[in-house]
Design a protein around this motif. Structure first.
Motif, PDB file in Angstrom:
ATOM      1  N   MET A  85       0.850  -0.988  -0.230  1.00 44.82           N
ATOM      2  CA  MET A  85       0.496   0.049  -0.198  1.00 44.82           C
ATOM      3  C   MET A  85       1.108   1.515  -0.513  1.00 44.82           C
ATOM      4  O   MET A  85       0.443   2.049  -0.697  1.00 44.82           O
ATOM      5  CB  MET A  85      -0.782  -0.434   1.094  1.00 44.82           C
ATOM      6  N   GLN A  86       2.091   1.145   0.511  1.00 40.77           N
ATOM      7  CA  GLN A  86       2.753   2.307   0.686  1.00 40.77           C
ATOM      8  C   GLN A  86       3.364   2.591  -0.670  1.00 40.77           C
ATOM      9  O   GLN A  86       3.631   4.005  -1.468  1.00 40.77           O
ATOM     10  CB  GLN A  86       3.902   2.435   1.216  1.00 40.77           C
ATOM     11  N   LEU A  87       3.427   1.521  -1.539  1.00 41.08           N
ATOM     12  CA  LEU A  87       4.394   1.454  -3.206  1.00 41.08           C
ATOM     13  C   LEU A  87       2.973   1.658  -4.481  1.00 41.08           C
ATOM     14  O   LEU A  87       2.540   3.062  -4.881  1.00 41.08           O
ATOM     15  CB  LEU A  87       4.488   0.261  -3.612  1.00 41.08           C
ATOM     16  N   ALA A  88       1.764   1.563  -3.679  1.00 38.36           N
ATOM     17  CA  ALA A  88       1.020   1.874  -4.907  1.00 38.36           C
ATOM     18  C   ALA A  88       0.248   3.555  -4.477  1.00 38.36           C
ATOM     19  O   ALA A  88       0.408   4.652  -4.798  1.00 38.36           O
ATOM     20  CB  ALA A  88      -0.534   1.334  -4.117  1.00 38.36           C
ATOM     21  N   ALA A  89       0.712   4.197  -2.902  1.00 41.82           N
ATOM     22  CA  ALA A  89      -0.038   5.838  -2.350  1.00 41.82           C
ATOM     23  C   ALA A  89       1.611   6.285  -3.440  1.00 41.82           C
ATOM     24  O   ALA A  89       1.257   7.538  -4.002  1.00 41.82           O
ATOM     25  CB  ALA A  89       0.237   5.575  -0.893  1.00 41.82           C
ATOM     26  N   PHE A  90       2.791   5.982  -3.297  1.00 38.85           N
ATOM     27  CA  PHE A  90       3.823   6.706  -4.360  1.00 38.85           C
ATOM     28  C   PHE A  90       3.589   6.621  -5.425  1.00 38.85           C
ATOM     29  O   PHE A  90       3.831   8.089  -6.204  1.00 38.85           O
ATOM     30  CB  PHE A  90       5.030   5.207  -3.609  1.00 38.85           C
ATOM     31  N   ASN A  91       2.738   5.835  -6.125  1.00 35.30           N
ATOM     32  CA  ASN A  91       2.390   5.492  -7.336  1.00 35.30           C
ATOM     33  C   ASN A  91       1.292   6.176  -7.378  1.00 35.30           C
ATOM     34  O   ASN A  91       0.341   5.772  -8.926  1.00 35.30           O
ATOM     35  CB  ASN A  91       2.919   4.688  -8.555  1.00 35.30           C
ATOM     36  N   ARG A  92       0.645   7.370  -6.483  1.00 32.87           N
ATOM     37  CA  ARG A  92      -0.477   7.886  -7.191  1.00 32.87           C
ATOM     38  C   ARG A  92      -1.976   7.083  -6.856  1.00 32.87           C
ATOM     39  O   ARG A  92      -2.749   6.956  -7.586  1.00 32.87           O
ATOM     40  CB  ARG A  92      -0.847   8.892  -8.038  1.00 32.87           C
TER      41      ARG A  92
END
Length: 396
Positions: free
Chosen positions: A265-272
């Motif tokens: 989910m951190q990676l998802a947030a990073f990629n908008r």
């Protein structure tokens, strides 16, 4: 507290910080563990591991006896060390958004004790940009320090092996900071990989997310085979047998714990929030307990049955229940079954029931954590084993 030390580990009595501190002390470094958990500090100083970690007890005892290791709740300890390693949890909030402030808050609590010339190493898994944020914070405080990001890479329960065998990723903005970080971690291993901070931040998130995606693929494959009445275990064994291009296909099971979903989910947030693979993996893995219960409802009259859940930890052989999907399974079964009984040989929890009692009282057993203790069960009750632990197939 006035004695100087080589290393101070912030969050040093936790599941990542403590093995690191013990490993460094075992290699001759003088180490102080700073932690706000007074109970954990007391246990460590008394020579008792506050959690299960294979191979850690003996070197802990030796390091304490030699005076190379001690734990404290005094934040002034951070000023005594040449190198400060920050190991704190980096959670996501209730909306699965990353908490960017976890590491800065940990540093803020002790920043008044920091001094020029120290090496500050971030060891937590962080959202990309947190290393730069930390650099700005320390600079704004007027501190002239070297900052590095060196992510932990251990699997829980294997730390005392993997800290010495796995390559260490080190990242920093300046050659001096890189050299100092490398010198610190060469106490553990000669295998060093150098990156830029943002590269290393993504490398850690990619690592955990890749593992989560693989589990989701296996779980989706299992559900497909299961819905057609086929045993995925037989298919998986055929796929991986002497076939290296598929030998990383895991068996199905609950993909849980404090890292994999969080870091996806951190990676998802990073990629908008543009991460279809990651969000799909979350739906599959987090939906597995409900799928399992729905299949059980097809086969059994759950309302008339007592169901025993075997294993509440998030992984086999562990005492760690953080974000374990066994508790999600318990919640669903509490609504569906006549009675739900939970047991675990490693977890300390007053709500748990001894295994013998569960075997006597339950009408149906579900292996929720692949503890080796459950590989051979002395029971004539139906056993649901999606892990393939018992060798009896994984059809539900």
């Amino acid at each position: 507290m006035t004695d100087t030390v080589d290393v101070c580990v912030v969050g040093g009595c936790g599941r990542v910080g403590l093995p690191l501190g013990i490993a460094l002390a075992a290699r001759g470094q003088s180490v102080v563990l700073y932690d706000i958990d007074a109970a954990a500090v007391e246990r460590v100083n008394s020579g008792v591991m506050p959690f299960a970690e294979e191979g850690a007890q003996e070197p802990l005892t030796e390091a304490l006896a030699a005076g190379r290791l001690r734990a404290t709740t005094d934040p002034a300890a951070v000023g005594l060390a040449d190198a400060l390693v920050v190991v704190v949890g980096t959670p996501v909030d209730s909306h699965l958004n990353p908490d960017l402030g976890a590491v800065p808050r940990a540093i803020e609590r002790c920043v008044e004790h920091l001094r020029d010339g120290q090496l500050i190493v971030l060891r937590s898994t962080v959202y990309p940009g947190v290393t730069a944020l930390t650099e700005k914070l320390l600079s704004a405080k007027g501190l002239v320090v070297d900052v590095a990001f060196c992510p932990e890479r251990i699997a829980e329960g294997r730390a005392m092996t993997e800290l010495f065998t796995l390559p260490q990723i080190i990242a920093a903005r300046t050659p001096q900071a890189l050299d100092r970080a490398e010198a610190l971690f060469r106490n553990l291993t000669g295998k060093i990989v150098r990156l830029e901070p943002e590269e290393a931040e993504l490398a850690k998130l990619f690592t955990n997310t890749w593992r989560y995606l693989k589990f989701a693929a296996a779980n989706q494959f299992w559900m497909m085979a299961n819905d057609f009445g086929l045993d995925f275990a037989r298919i998986q064994q055929a796929v991986v047998h002497d076939y290296p291009r598929a030998d990383d296909l895991p068996m199905p099971g609950f993909a849980a714990g404090p890292c994999l979903l969080k870091d996806t989910m951190q990676l998802a947030a990073f990629n908008r929030n543009n991460f279809v693979l990651g969000h799909s993996a979350m739906l599959i893995n987090e939906g597995l307990p409900l799928y399992l219960v729905s299949r059980l409802e097809d086969r059994f009259d759950l309302a008339e049955l007592s169901v025993g859940i075997l294993g509440m930890a998030f992984k086999g052989g562990s005492d760690d229940t953080r974000d374990s999907l066994a508790y999600k399974l318990k919640k669903i079964l509490t609504l569906k079954a006549r009675e739900t009984l939970c047991t675990d040989p490693y977890v300390t929890d007053d709500r748990l029931v001894p295994l013998d009692d569960v075997l006597k009282r339950a009408d149906l057993l579900v292996i929720a954590a692949p503890h080796p203790d459950y590989a051979v069960l002395d029971t004539d009750k139906p056993v649901v084993d999606m892990w393939g632990l018992t060798g009896q197939g994984v059809r539900v």
